[in-house]
Enzyme design. Sequence first.
Site, short mmCIF file in Angstrom:
data_model
loop_
_atom_site.label_atom_id
_atom_site.label_comp_id
_atom_site.label_asym_id
_atom_site.label_seq_id
_atom_site.Cartn_x
_atom_site.Cartn_y
_atom_site.Cartn_z
N ARG A 91 -1.01 -34.76 -15.77
CA ARG A 91 -1.45 -35.62 -14.66
C ARG A 91 -0.39 -35.76 -13.57
O ARG A 91 0.81 -35.81 -13.86
CB ARG A 91 -1.82 -37.00 -15.18
CG ARG A 91 -3.06 -36.99 -16.07
CD ARG A 91 -3.31 -38.35 -16.72
NE ARG A 91 -4.54 -38.32 -17.51
CZ ARG A 91 -4.61 -37.91 -18.77
NH1 ARG A 91 -3.52 -37.48 -19.39
NH2 ARG A 91 -5.77 -37.90 -19.40
N HIS A 117 -4.25 -31.10 -14.62
CA HIS A 117 -4.32 -29.66 -14.89
C HIS A 117 -4.66 -28.83 -13.65
O HIS A 117 -5.44 -27.87 -13.72
CB HIS A 117 -5.32 -29.38 -16.01
CG HIS A 117 -4.99 -30.05 -17.31
ND1 HIS A 117 -3.70 -30.17 -17.78
CD2 HIS A 117 -5.79 -30.65 -18.25
CE1 HIS A 117 -3.71 -30.80 -18.95
NE2 HIS A 117 -4.96 -31.10 -19.24
N HIS A 138 -3.28 -24.68 -23.64
CA HIS A 138 -3.95 -25.89 -24.12
C HIS A 138 -4.84 -25.60 -25.33
O HIS A 138 -5.98 -26.08 -25.40
CB HIS A 138 -4.77 -26.50 -22.99
CG HIS A 138 -4.95 -27.99 -23.08
ND1 HIS A 138 -5.59 -28.61 -24.14
CD2 HIS A 138 -4.58 -28.99 -22.24
CE1 HIS A 138 -5.62 -29.91 -23.94
NE2 HIS A 138 -5.01 -30.18 -22.79
N ASP A 158 -1.49 -39.16 -27.05
CA ASP A 158 -1.62 -38.23 -25.93
C ASP A 158 -0.36 -38.37 -25.10
O ASP A 158 -0.39 -38.80 -23.94
CB ASP A 158 -2.88 -38.53 -25.11
CG ASP A 158 -3.17 -37.44 -24.07
OD1 ASP A 158 -2.48 -36.41 -24.09
OD2 ASP A 158 -4.09 -37.64 -23.25
N GLU A 218 1.50 -28.87 -26.57
CA GLU A 218 1.65 -28.21 -25.29
C GLU A 218 3.09 -28.28 -24.80
O GLU A 218 3.61 -29.36 -24.51
CB GLU A 218 0.73 -28.86 -24.25
CG GLU A 218 -0.73 -28.95 -24.67
CD GLU A 218 -1.47 -29.98 -23.86
OE1 GLU A 218 -1.55 -29.83 -22.62
OE2 GLU A 218 -1.96 -30.97 -24.45
#
Length: 384
Positions: free
Chosen positions: A112, A137, A208, A282, A347
Amino acid sequence: MRTIKKAITGGIIGLAIWAACAPQPAGQSTKSGLNRHDFQTVVNGDLTDLYVLTNAAGMEACITNYGGRVVSLMVPDTTGEFHDVVLGFDNIDAYVSQPSSFGATMGRVTNRINQGRFVLDGDTIQLDRNNGAHTIHGGAAGWRQQVFKADQPNDSTLMLAYRSPDGEGGFPGEVTVAVTFVVNQRNELAIAYEASTTEKTVINMTNHSFFNLSGDVGNTILADVLYVNADRYTPLDTTLITTGELLPVAGTPLDFRTPIPIGKAMARDSMHAQLDIAQGIDHNLVLNTDGDMSKLAARLYSPARGIALEVYTDEPGLQVYTGNMLDGSQTGKNGQSFDKQTAICLETQHFPDAPNKPDWPSTVLEPGETYRSTCIYRFVTGSN
């Protein structure tokens, strides 16, 4: 200025746009049960296809040039039986009609960017906002939605290339990007990224893939044992934007310095504010590896199959995402639905919203420089 990094040992990726080649006879089924014909169509005026990479041990990676996506990844368990350990669809139409991040190459900037905006040399750059008030993304026209040119020089290597026009998604500069996937004899999927630009811009790429090492999406990843070589993390505000702090993982559900089942880690403080914000994990963890590819960044182990995934990278961060937004509305290969926390993403990256955090490792790329980033996913068996 970001540090210019080394590519995978043994070769530098050229930045030419390669011509597509035939990866597999049409109609032939892969080890994972995919059919090349189901991936051949035209998207954005370009041909899509499926490419199969293998090694002598039987490991198989199937990759489509639509979004540079890992579609399937077959690796052996302790008995020698092979399992597909990534989520994905069995045809290109599903990827196009259900925009997603499954297996995709992310760019220009993964994760983001606050308000879809940052300042570069005194100019405010406004990006396409596709995540509420934010950009995620690379925006709606991010590279996961683009068709890459492809060249497969041998059975174990795939080279993808894309030329991103100036202004795509609001980002400045024409960027030429190359991604090389290699399935080597160590049962590794090695991914190397390179990019150059005509104007000063920002770049932060990753893959991803959603991993389920049991090979059965009916199983969650909560029993999987995770280790991450990180003492700190970048906390989030209520809109999932990094606050700019680097806080210790000690005493939080994000402490994976000692291997622990993911569900048990989150249960240590199930009411922790950060878990509530993200509906699970996350978060970007700040790696202790200092860009050293020889140091283990993370390790994920599935007790169900005895398969372990080791992650090596020259990036400073690792986004750990426990599939919190999967809700069963999407059905993938073998008719299996993707339910909450049935996969995990690991990631490798620069930190989220880095263009707005001048004290963090920079994502700025200047003309005449080459962006390089490397990630290795190594598959082994055993809990140690």
